[in-house]
Design an enzyme around this catalytic site. Sequence first.
Site, PDB file in Angstrom:
ATOM      1  N   ARG B   7      16.445  24.840  12.983  1.00 37.97           N
ATOM      2  CA  ARG B   7      16.347  23.880  14.091  1.00 37.97           C
ATOM      3  C   ARG B   7      16.882  22.520  13.653  1.00 37.97           C
ATOM      4  NH1 ARG B   7      10.158  22.194  13.858  1.00 37.97           N
ATOM      5  NH2 ARG B   7       9.702  22.924  11.774  1.00 37.97           N
ATOM      6  N   GLU B  55       8.434  24.444  31.781  1.00 32.05           N
ATOM      7  CA  GLU B  55       9.587  25.227  31.328  1.00 32.05           C
ATOM      8  C   GLU B  55      10.457  25.737  32.472  1.00 32.05           C
ATOM      9  OE1 GLU B  55       6.405  25.721  30.418  1.00 32.05           O
ATOM     10  OE2 GLU B  55       6.443  24.923  28.370  1.00 32.05           O
ATOM     11  N   PHE B  80       8.101  30.412  25.721  1.00 35.24           N
ATOM     12  CA  PHE B  80       8.004  29.926  27.107  1.00 35.24           C
ATOM     13  C   PHE B  80       9.372  29.842  27.779  1.00 35.24           C
ATOM     14  CE2 PHE B  80       4.609  27.630  24.659  1.00 35.24           C
ATOM     15  CZ  PHE B  80       3.617  28.535  24.965  1.00 35.24           C
ATOM     16  N   ARG B 164      11.024  28.762  13.128  1.00 35.78           N
ATOM     17  CA  ARG B 164      10.413  27.468  12.899  1.00 35.78           C
ATOM     18  C   ARG B 164      10.646  26.951  11.476  1.00 35.78           C
ATOM     19  NH1 ARG B 164       7.213  24.350  15.349  1.00 35.78           N
ATOM     20  NH2 ARG B 164       5.732  23.009  14.261  1.00 35.78           N
TER      21      ARG B 164
HETATM   22  C1  LIG Z   1       3.435  26.759  28.616  1.00 40.23           C
HETATM   23  C2  LIG Z   1       3.298  25.960  27.380  1.00 40.23           C
HETATM   24  N1  LIG Z   1       4.276  25.092  27.035  1.00 40.23           N
HETATM   25  C3  LIG Z   1       4.177  24.411  25.883  1.00 40.23           C
HETATM   26  C4  LIG Z   1       3.095  24.564  25.056  1.00 40.23           C
HETATM   27  C5  LIG Z   1       3.016  23.830  23.737  1.00 40.23           C
HETATM   28  N2  LIG Z   1       1.949  22.826  23.714  1.00 40.23           N
HETATM   29  C6  LIG Z   1       0.733  23.059  23.171  1.00 40.23           C
HETATM   30  S1  LIG Z   1      -0.331  21.779  23.299  1.00 40.23           S
HETATM   31  C7  LIG Z   1       0.836  20.858  24.109  1.00 40.23           C
HETATM   32  C8  LIG Z   1       0.486  19.478  24.553  1.00 40.23           C
HETATM   33  C9  LIG Z   1      -0.735  19.462  25.414  1.00 40.23           C
HETATM   34  O1  LIG Z   1      -1.018  18.186  25.864  1.00 40.23           O
HETATM   35  P1  LIG Z   1      -2.211  17.963  26.869  1.00 40.23           P
HETATM   36  O2  LIG Z   1      -2.162  18.957  27.970  1.00 40.23           O
HETATM   37  O3  LIG Z   1      -2.214  16.535  27.254  1.00 40.23           O
HETATM   38  O4  LIG Z   1      -3.498  18.334  26.006  1.00 40.23           O
HETATM   39  P2  LIG Z   1      -4.253  17.478  24.888  1.00 40.23           P
HETATM   40  O5  LIG Z   1      -4.128  18.248  23.624  1.00 40.23           O
HETATM   41  O6  LIG Z   1      -3.620  16.110  24.802  1.00 40.23           O
HETATM   42  O7  LIG Z   1      -5.656  17.376  25.357  1.00 40.23           O
HETATM   43  C10 LIG Z   1       2.041  21.569  24.244  1.00 40.23           C
HETATM   44  C11 LIG Z   1       3.268  21.052  24.834  1.00 40.23           C
HETATM   45  C12 LIG Z   1       2.109  25.493  25.450  1.00 40.23           C
HETATM   46  N3  LIG Z   1       1.032  25.755  24.689  1.00 40.23           N
HETATM   47  N4  LIG Z   1       2.229  26.154  26.610  1.00 40.23           N
END
Ligand SMILES: Cc1ncc(C[n+]2csc(CCOP(=O)(O)OP(=O)(O)O)c2C)c(N)n1
Lengths: 279, 312
Positions: B7, B55, B80, B164
């Site tokens: 990446r 996505e 995703f 990764r």
């Molecule tokens: C469909 C999907 N896209 C991307 C992710 C990757 N991902 C995991 S946690 C996260 C951020 C989450 O942020 P938030 O909803 O604000 O939760 P917080 O941890 O801040 O409470 C992402 C993008 C995922 N788990 N699922």
Amino acid sequence: MNIDELRRKAVQIRMDLLRMIHHAKTGHTGSSLSNTDILVALYYGVMRVDAARPKWEERDRFIASKGHAVESLYCILADKGFFPKEELKTYSRFGSRLIGHPNNKVPGVEMNTGALGHGLSIAVGMAKAAKMDGKPYRVYTLMGDGEQAEGSVWEAAMAGAHYKLDNLIGIIDRNKLQISGTTEEVMGLEPLEEKWAAFGWNVVPVNGNDMAELVDALQAAPREAGKPILLMAYTTKGKGVSFAENVPHWHHHVPSDAELEQALAELAGQLQEIAGDRV
Amino acid sequence: MNQIANRQALCEKLLELARKDRDIVLLASDSRGSASMVPFVKELPEQFVETGIAEQNIVGIAAGLAHSGKKPWVTSPACFLSMRAIEQVKVDVAYSATNVKLIGISGGVSYGALGMSHHSLQDIAVTRAIPGLAVILPADRHETKRMTEALAAHEGGVYVRIGRNPVEDSYESDDYPFEIGKAVTMREGNDVTLIAAGETVRVALDAADLLRADGVGCRVLNMHTIKPLDTEAILKAAEETGRIITLEEHSIYGGLGAAVAETVVQHRPVPMRILGIPDEPAITGKTSEVFAHYGISAANVRTVALAMSGKG
Ligand SMILES: Cc1ncc(C[n+]2csc(CCOP(=O)(O)OP(=O)(O)O)c2C)c(N)n1
């Protein structure tokens, strides 16, 4: 449990989850600390669940839609006796059932989550089933605020209101951070309360790190017949550990030995403060 | 051990290209960090679009950008991007023939202990079923660099999966020709052919080295492009080596092994073995632990190859 006992429990769960993440060398520290108070309020103050009967038909249901914050959930389920606390040491290890997102092979976990934007739809289905069967249980789901960018959240929001699911409580962990920065930089959400209200939900703002407010708000539900509830829980990501609070990279950062020690010391101080409050 | 993840190699090359070509647009879904794209975002913020955790939306927006003359590169977790947004990929990218490069990051089991929601072990099956979409898995950082250049010159929809973590090099340098749709013969041999893609190429090369010591001549094909598939190289291998083993970080259903088998069985049936992840939620652990558990290892490939060639 009274409010002080709940507050103490939340501190203990924070200690447990930090130890677990440190031991496993992986985990979502900031996200789990953020929602610990919400989960403690649910599991020890509000929800009807029974560790001896994880599949008890009348149990309230909880879906961890922000599944990456699984550590607080696993620590709570272990603490309540759904599975042995010893097992927390296997978290994320090769072949363990305690994997990095909720896994329903673990007693007490209803559904496998981790792909964001699924939880509310599932909760709508469960709440609808309760209505169809005339069952009294409630369904709770905890979402992230970054997660609100997924369109499926809003499809489910529409359905929840359409089906008048007043046995459904959606909770948003409004810590205003996601991975890449603040939610308002990454994908602006405000005015978020108004959006949910416009979708037909009864919106209840609450300090999501204040146990008394949380329990009050959760116990008062449902408030209005025929309307699902959206608890907008304003929280601090990394709550309880000074150096992790509001720092984006603690989303999935793992504490070093020294950081763990400092965090546990801070939390021990908080325990004493709560004890001090009481006398 | 090489410390540069694919990446990262992709980001460096893409940034280099985007400095010269202002139509290149990078998109991310709250994933710029895990895609290693932070340097790009810092240097060329005007050529960056953030969609947040969305996505389906990111693929649709990319298609719109492409339709308007931009050259969008979408980076998002492979699991995703390939599955959650598959309808947008089918209709908005492939069917509408928009020039969108879809880069699935942290593919296969490289999210380790995060579990099945975060593994992408069906992505090849679904993306290769979509007409007009190229599907590519580069083996290492060198190939990622060459591939990125080739993709920039290529007009059309592509799904790329990269892992990764840094992987051990399969190539000694990036000084070799990379052509979309053309397999690379990494080792010569006439007793058995190993066909691999992505991170399993290194495993195949190690297995070939073991087999050489056993006196088995092992051909290794790096099938970096799974679609369009290099059927010529496959049929030549079937003809000349008489046995084929495929190796992939994917479900045994619908992936590289299935694609090779479809060709072999219709045109030149020879004995084949398909090594990959069985039909179950993959066991969680580090990539090496998962690979070892399912026999995606040089030692197991050696055992299978010896048995196939009657020497086991
Ligand atoms: C469909 C999907 N896209 C991307 C992710 C990757 N991902 C995991 S946690 C996260 C951020 C989450 O942020 P938030 O909803 O604000 O939760 P917080 O941890 O801040 O409470 C992402 C993008 C995922 N788990 N699922």
